[in-house]
Design a protein around this motif. Structure first.
Motif, PDB file in Angstrom:
ATOM      1  N   GLN A 132       0.838  -1.198   0.000  1.00 11.74           N
ATOM      2  CA  GLN A 132       0.000   0.000   0.000  1.00 11.74           C
ATOM      3  C   GLN A 132       0.875   1.252   0.000  1.00 11.74           C
ATOM      4  O   GLN A 132       1.757   1.400   0.847  1.00 11.74           O
ATOM      5  CB  GLN A 132      -0.934  -0.021   1.217  1.00 11.74           C
ATOM      6  N   ARG A 138       2.424  -2.798   4.230  1.00  8.23           N
ATOM      7  CA  ARG A 138       1.144  -3.503   4.162  1.00  8.23           C
ATOM      8  C   ARG A 138       0.808  -3.881   2.729  1.00  8.23           C
ATOM      9  O   ARG A 138       0.918  -3.065   1.828  1.00  8.23           O
ATOM     10  CB  ARG A 138       0.035  -2.628   4.765  1.00  8.23           C
ATOM     11  N   MET A 139       0.412  -5.108   2.564  1.00  7.98           N
ATOM     12  CA  MET A 139       0.147  -5.637   1.234  1.00  7.98           C
ATOM     13  C   MET A 139      -0.952  -4.846   0.524  1.00  7.98           C
ATOM     14  O   MET A 139      -1.945  -4.471   1.138  1.00  7.98           O
ATOM     15  CB  MET A 139      -0.295  -7.090   1.408  1.00  7.98           C
ATOM     16  N   ALA A 140      -0.750  -4.606  -0.763  1.00  7.66           N
ATOM     17  CA  ALA A 140      -1.775  -3.922  -1.556  1.00  7.66           C
ATOM     18  C   ALA A 140      -2.766  -4.940  -2.119  1.00  7.66           C
ATOM     19  O   ALA A 140      -2.569  -6.150  -1.978  1.00  7.66           O
ATOM     20  CB  ALA A 140      -1.114  -3.128  -2.677  1.00  7.66           C
ATOM     21  N   LEU A 144      -7.476  -7.782  -6.623  1.00  5.05           N
ATOM     22  CA  LEU A 144      -8.388  -6.855  -7.307  1.00  5.05           C
ATOM     23  C   LEU A 144      -7.661  -6.107  -8.412  1.00  5.05           C
ATOM     24  O   LEU A 144      -8.220  -5.859  -9.483  1.00  5.05           O
ATOM     25  CB  LEU A 144      -8.982  -5.861  -6.294  1.00  5.05           C
ATOM     26  N   ARG A 168       5.099 -12.414   2.705  1.00  6.11           N
ATOM     27  CA  ARG A 168       3.637 -12.516   2.623  1.00  6.11           C
ATOM     28  C   ARG A 168       3.125 -12.079   1.260  1.00  6.11           C
ATOM     29  O   ARG A 168       2.195 -12.672   0.720  1.00  6.11           O
ATOM     30  CB  ARG A 168       2.988 -11.687   3.735  1.00  6.11           C
ATOM     31  N   THR A 171       3.830 -14.956  -1.024  1.00  4.06           N
ATOM     32  CA  THR A 171       2.950 -16.084  -0.725  1.00  4.06           C
ATOM     33  C   THR A 171       1.557 -15.829  -1.275  1.00  4.06           C
ATOM     34  O   THR A 171       0.944 -16.686  -1.927  1.00  4.06           O
ATOM     35  CB  THR A 171       2.867 -16.294   0.803  1.00  4.06           C
ATOM     36  N   TYR A 172       1.082 -14.615  -1.023  1.00  2.44           N
ATOM     37  CA  TYR A 172      -0.270 -14.246  -1.453  1.00  2.44           C
ATOM     38  C   TYR A 172      -0.346 -14.182  -2.974  1.00  2.44           C
ATOM     39  O   TYR A 172      -1.286 -14.688  -3.584  1.00  2.44           O
ATOM     40  CB  TYR A 172      -0.615 -12.899  -0.830  1.00  2.44           C
TER      41      TYR A 172
ATOM     42  N   PRO B 206      -3.241 -18.135   0.462  1.00  4.87           N
ATOM     43  CA  PRO B 206      -2.057 -18.880   0.901  1.00  4.87           C
ATOM     44  C   PRO B 206      -1.395 -18.290   2.139  1.00  4.87           C
ATOM     45  O   PRO B 206      -0.696 -18.997   2.854  1.00  4.87           O
ATOM     46  CB  PRO B 206      -1.110 -18.824  -0.299  1.00  4.87           C
ATOM     47  N   THR B 207      -1.656 -17.016   2.411  1.00  6.30           N
ATOM     48  CA  THR B 207      -1.097 -16.415   3.622  1.00  6.30           C
ATOM     49  C   THR B 207      -1.837 -16.877   4.875  1.00  6.30           C
ATOM     50  O   THR B 207      -1.361 -16.670   5.983  1.00  6.30           O
ATOM     51  CB  THR B 207      -1.185 -14.878   3.542  1.00  6.30           C
ATOM     52  N   GLU B 245      -5.851  -5.910   7.284  1.00  7.29           N
ATOM     53  CA  GLU B 245      -5.487  -4.582   6.789  1.00  7.29           C
ATOM     54  C   GLU B 245      -4.084  -4.582   6.196  1.00  7.29           C
ATOM     55  O   GLU B 245      -3.293  -3.694   6.453  1.00  7.29           O
ATOM     56  CB  GLU B 245      -5.610  -3.543   7.911  1.00  7.29           C
ATOM     57  N   GLY B 246      -3.773  -5.572   5.422  1.00  9.67           N
ATOM     58  CA  GLY B 246      -2.502  -5.547   4.716  1.00  9.67           C
ATOM     59  C   GLY B 246      -1.458  -6.503   5.256  1.00  9.67           C
ATOM     60  O   GLY B 246      -0.414  -6.679   4.658  1.00  9.67           O
ATOM     61  N   ALA B 247      -1.739  -7.115   6.418  1.00  8.60           N
ATOM     62  CA  ALA B 247      -0.740  -8.027   6.957  1.00  8.60           C
ATOM     63  C   ALA B 247      -0.817  -9.383   6.249  1.00  8.60           C
ATOM     64  O   ALA B 247       0.157  -9.839   5.660  1.00  8.60           O
ATOM     65  CB  ALA B 247      -0.933  -8.191   8.457  1.00  8.60           C
ATOM     66  N   PHE B 248      -1.988 -10.007   6.293  1.00 11.26           N
ATOM     67  CA  PHE B 248      -2.143 -11.320   5.659  1.00 11.26           C
ATOM     68  C   PHE B 248      -2.975 -11.245   4.388  1.00 11.26           C
ATOM     69  O   PHE B 248      -2.786 -12.023   3.473  1.00 11.26           O
ATOM     70  CB  PHE B 248      -2.774 -12.311   6.640  1.00 11.26           C
ATOM     71  N   VAL B 249      -3.920 -10.327   4.374  1.00 13.28           N
ATOM     72  CA  VAL B 249      -4.687 -10.032   3.159  1.00 13.28           C
ATOM     73  C   VAL B 249      -4.767  -8.512   3.053  1.00 13.28           C
ATOM     74  O   VAL B 249      -4.687  -7.811   4.056  1.00 13.28           O
ATOM     75  CB  VAL B 249      -6.104 -10.652   3.182  1.00 13.28           C
ATOM     76  N   PRO B 250      -4.923  -8.011   1.817  1.00 17.88           N
ATOM     77  CA  PRO B 250      -4.791  -6.565   1.626  1.00 17.88           C
ATOM     78  C   PRO B 250      -5.909  -5.742   2.249  1.00 17.88           C
ATOM     79  O   PRO B 250      -5.654  -4.682   2.815  1.00 17.88           O
ATOM     80  CB  PRO B 250      -4.825  -6.394   0.104  1.00 17.88           C
ATOM     81  N   SER B 251      -7.138  -6.191   2.140  1.00 13.83           N
ATOM     82  CA  SER B 251      -8.250  -5.355   2.588  1.00 13.83           C
ATOM     83  C   SER B 251      -9.487  -6.222   2.760  1.00 13.83           C
ATOM     84  O   SER B 251      -9.545  -7.349   2.273  1.00 13.83           O
ATOM     85  CB  SER B 251      -8.550  -4.258   1.561  1.00 13.83           C
ATOM     86  N   ARG B 253     -12.389  -5.628   1.461  1.00 18.33           N
ATOM     87  CA  ARG B 253     -13.142  -5.798   0.217  1.00 18.33           C
ATOM     88  C   ARG B 253     -12.484  -6.837  -0.679  1.00 18.33           C
ATOM     89  O   ARG B 253     -13.163  -7.591  -1.358  1.00 18.33           O
ATOM     90  CB  ARG B 253     -13.331  -4.472  -0.511  1.00 18.33           C
ATOM     91  N   GLU B 254     -11.139  -6.906  -0.659  1.00 13.33           N
ATOM     92  CA  GLU B 254     -10.499  -7.947  -1.480  1.00 13.33           C
ATOM     93  C   GLU B 254     -10.781  -9.324  -0.888  1.00 13.33           C
ATOM     94  O   GLU B 254     -11.026 -10.284  -1.611  1.00 13.33           O
ATOM     95  CB  GLU B 254      -8.986  -7.705  -1.602  1.00 13.33           C
ATOM     96  N   ARG B 257     -14.239 -10.278  -1.796  1.00 17.31           N
ATOM     97  CA  ARG B 257     -14.339 -10.555  -3.231  1.00 17.31           C
ATOM     98  C   ARG B 257     -13.897 -11.991  -3.548  1.00 17.31           C
ATOM     99  O   ARG B 257     -14.525 -12.681  -4.337  1.00 17.31           O
ATOM    100  CB  ARG B 257     -13.486  -9.558  -4.014  1.00 17.31           C
ATOM    101  N   PHE B 258     -12.818 -12.436  -2.903  1.00 13.28           N
ATOM    102  CA  PHE B 258     -12.268 -13.737  -3.286  1.00 13.28           C
ATOM    103  C   PHE B 258     -12.644 -14.866  -2.326  1.00 13.28           C
ATOM    104  O   PHE B 258     -12.705 -16.016  -2.735  1.00 13.28           O
ATOM    105  CB  PHE B 258     -10.741 -13.650  -3.430  1.00 13.28           C
ATOM    106  N   TRP B 259     -12.846 -14.556  -1.046  1.00 11.78           N
ATOM    107  CA  TRP B 259     -13.090 -15.633  -0.073  1.00 11.78           C
ATOM    108  C   TRP B 259     -14.328 -15.435   0.789  1.00 11.78           C
ATOM    109  O   TRP B 259     -14.626 -16.264   1.628  1.00 11.78           O
ATOM    110  CB  TRP B 259     -11.841 -15.831   0.808  1.00 11.78           C
TER     111      TRP B 259
END
Lengths: 428, 323
Positions: A132, A138-140, A144, A168, A171-172, B206-207, B245-251, B253-254, B257-259
């Protein structure tokens, strides 16, 4: 002109390894037929462009282009970058996400691609931010953004220092079969450095970073690639040591691609000798033996992609003492003549040279361009590989004129650029 | 009157000693014992639907609920279960302290042990805490959730819910979806469902699915469409907000959307597939309200009801062993 034929050309198609006479027929934005061989019947009912024996190849694909849009439009807009690309024979650009705001959500990906498409010049695609705001923490929204059309994920010139974050992200991303790119530069060693450490940098009094900073970081990145199974691009490799790491990873069967900037194929550290800030680059220019090793890596296929590393920086950012100047150089418009120095001076075959500029990046990113074949987008360039040119930075179409090739005498001129079946540059 | 005594008779007939002195993990059960517990729990469900619900199976016994982590539903479920069995119940919310957890836990255990409880129900944020406690006290210990390790009574109540919904659990294909990595519910369910002959799949980014989870005897998927194909049951897991919030998944809404389970994704499972969630739900994150609240597909309310019956069965059975 929706349908035309370019005849009497020397076709250069790295995808099929063809270098020989032929013609290309274009209709509705696509290549409708590729005719190989000399004596062919001139097609009727089409406008005919006589190539007069000059080279016709797929348009160049540049996967690492910085613009200033959004956020820094005085440096470069998508329009000025597209014009510059068209003039340079680049028919597809992939813009970098470290803009302001960063391209880190699907809406911005769509915005950039839509703005680029509306220009009707070259194909404008986007890489998405890996984290981000390209902040490295933090992952973006990789999933999407990929749905919105982002081709790969990177924080551009910013290194993801936090190894856990990168782990991460990888991995993601692997779950989406997405491509992740990172420029290897060990951040603590690289901090504040503006040159490659060595005799020259110390004589000039410039803060240097050892070439091993690239190797160390690439080792880290590739260890994570091995663990996570992500598709990876080692972005902007510039040292012999990194090439060894890369070769070892390939031998182990890792799916890892690598790119080099045109600057690191054409210049070495000696070029910074008179403190000209147009040679202030990231990664910094390396030794001559590094440069020669990079050229060999292009020749033997260890390097998949050559980029312009187009990085516009206006005069106010460059007219500074060397260490304070903004890094980077524009390169879209000079990409082809610069790359042709490898042909003229180092004996690379034209096909060897064009491969990492066309089908190499197309295959990496899954694009349907980059090859001369029926059905492919009509992205073509007609060029004279021998024509002498003198680069005049002031005449570049880019809004920023920071070209290290300014004043250089090169060989190779783009005579015509066709993008999506439209002639977007014509200098015949 | 006669109804109640019939229910009580059914319970006494089915009452068997618990196979272990404590209930710390799903592995403390075996297929035979689990089937017996389900039969017993079934009888408690019948009892619980009557107006007079209280028995005297645990009269004079003391149950201590020791919750080092906040939990309303699990602690009240255990409290109600114990009270319906006639036990005296003390529920102690213990503030998580900043001192070394292990030391605190043992000190607390020794103190409580001196008060001679019969059952200690413990929830703790550290994996292995219930096991440690069981070594230090003289009473039966029930693990009500230890870190990301196990939550065996949740798995038992899920099993009871499934058995009542489908009749037979063996042969079902159950997809456990979401944050498997941090989920004690997932670990207990994988163990118990596999033990009872269900096929278990794990689906998540996968995270959030451990890389080696395929060695738990499950199939692992990262794509909901692939993973849900042919599933009888979709068990959603709660995603802690701070992990999104970005640690394991981005958001959020994402993730959604996927899970996140909505009608579209649920349609990828079998036509009559059922939906479960251990609660509390993050609506609009891992599950759409539209699905969660549809009683024709959702077993979520049943799970809460079965929770009390399953815990009554566990407590009664543990007491039977000590009788």
């Amino acid at each position: 002109m929706s349908a035309f034929a370019i005849v009497n050309a020397r076709l250069l198609d790295p995808a099929s390894n063809y270098d020989g006479p032929g013609a290309v027929l274009v209709g509705d934005g696509r290549v409708t037929e590729v005719v190989r061989g000399g004596a062919t019947q001139t097609p009727t009912g089409l406008e005919i462009i006589d190539a007069a024996g000059l080279c016709l190849s797929p348009g160049l694909i540049d996967i690492r282009v910085k613009t200033g849009e959004p956020g820094a439009e005085p440096k470069e807009t998508l329009k000025s970058a597209s014009l510059s690309a068209a003039a340079g024979g680049v028919t597809t650009i992939v813009v970098q996400p470290d803009t302001e705001p960063a391209i880190d959500d699907p809406a911005t990906v769509e915005f950039v691609q839509a703005r680029g498409a509306a220009l009707e010049l070259v194909t404008v695609l986007a890489a998405g931010a890996a984290t981000q705001g390209c902040g490295g923490e933090r992952m973006a929204e990789l999933g999407l953004m990929q749905e919105a059309g982002a081709l790969y994920f990177t924080d551009g010139d910013r290194v993801i220092r936090n190894t856990r974050t990168l782990q991460r992200v990888m991995t993601y991303a692997a779950g989406f079969n997405a491509l992740v790119a990172a420029r290897p530069a060990e951040p603590w060693l690289s901090e504040g450095a503006v040159a490659t450490s060595g005799e020259l940098a110390s004589r000039l009094g410039l803060a240097g970073v050892s070439a091993i900073a690239e190797r160390i970081q690439l080792e880290r990145d590739l260890a994570l690639v091995e663990q996570t199974g992500v598709r990876f691009l080692a972005d902007q490799i510039s040292t012999e040591g990194a090439l060894e790491v890369l070769a070892r990873a390939r031998a182990k069967g890792l799916e890892v691609a690598a790119s080099v900037s045109i600057n690191h194929l054409c210049f070495n550290e000696v070029d910074i000798g008179d403190y000209r800030t147009f040679y202030r680059l990231d990664p910094p220019l390396r030794t001559e033996s590094d440069r020669l090793a990079m050229i060999e890596a292009v020749r033997d296929g260890l390097i998949d992609v050559i980029t312009s590393a187009h990085t516009p920086a206006p005069a106010e950012d460059k007219r500074r003492p060397f260490a304070e100047a903004a890094p980077g150089a524009v390169g879209l418009e000079t990409l082809l003549p610069a790359a042709l120095t490898l042909h003229h001076e180092h004996g690379l075959e034209l096909l060897e040279l064009l491969r990492p500029l066309t089908i190499g990046p197309a295959a990496l990113l899954g694009l349907d361009s980059g090859a001369l074949e029926a059905g492919a987008p009509a992205d073509l360039i007609l060029f004279d590989p021998a024509a002498p040119v003198v680069i005049d930075a002031d005449r570049l179409r880019s809004k920023s004129k920071n070209s290290p090739f300014d004043g250089r005498r090169l060989q190779g001129k783009v005579l015509m650029t066709v993008a999506g079946g439209r002639i977007v540059h014509d200098a015949r | 009157m006669s109804d109640s005594s019939t229910a009580a008779d059914a319970i006494r007939e089915r009452l068997v000693p618990f196979p272990q002195p404590h209930f710390l993990s799903a592995g403390d059960l075996n297929p035979f014992a689990a089937a017996q517990l389900l039969d017993l729990a079934d009888a408690f469900v019948t009892l619980n639907r009557r107006s007079a619900k209280t028995l005297d199976l645990m009269r004079g016994r003391t149950v201590v609920n020791l919750f080092f982590e906040n939990s309303t539903r699990t602690s009240s479920s255990f409290e109600i279960a114990a009270k319906r069995l006639g036990a005296d119940v003390v529920t102690m919310p213990v503030q998580a302290s900043s001192v070394a957890k292990g030391e605190t836990l043992i000190d607390t255990a020794v103190t409580l042990n001196a008060m001679k409880p019969d059952v200690l129900v413990v929830r703790h944020g550290a994996s292995g805490a219930a096991d440690l406690l069981s070594q230090k006290v003289g009473c039966a210990v029930v693990n009500a959730g230890d870190g990301r390790h196990e939550h065996p009574t949740q798995a038992l109540l899920d099993l009871l819910t499934l058995k009542r919904a489908f009749g037979e659990v063996g042969g079902l294909t159950v997809a456990i979806c979401g944050d498997v990595a941090h989920s004690r519910v997932a670990r207990s369910n994988v163990a118990l469902l596999s033990m009872m002959g269900a096929r278990v799949r794990l689906i998540g980014p996968p995270t959030l699915v451990p890389k080696d989870a395929d060695r738990w005897g499950c199939e692992v998927f990262h794509d909901m469409r692939e993973g849900l194909a042919g599933c009888d049951v979709v068990m959603m897991l709660r995603l802690q907000l701070e992990r999104m919030e970005g640690a394991f998944v981005p958001s959020r809404r994402e993730y959604f959307r996927f899970w996140g389970l909505d009608r579209e994704k649920l349609a990828w499972a079998k036509p009559d597939a059922k939906v479960m969630h251990p609660g509390p739900m993050n609506r609009g994150v891992e599950i759409d309200s539209d699905v969660a609240d549809d009683l024709s597909v959702s077993l979520i309310q049943d799970q809460v009801e079965m929770g009390v019956a399953a815990r009554m069965a566990v407590l009664a059975s543990l007491m039977e062993r000590r009788a």
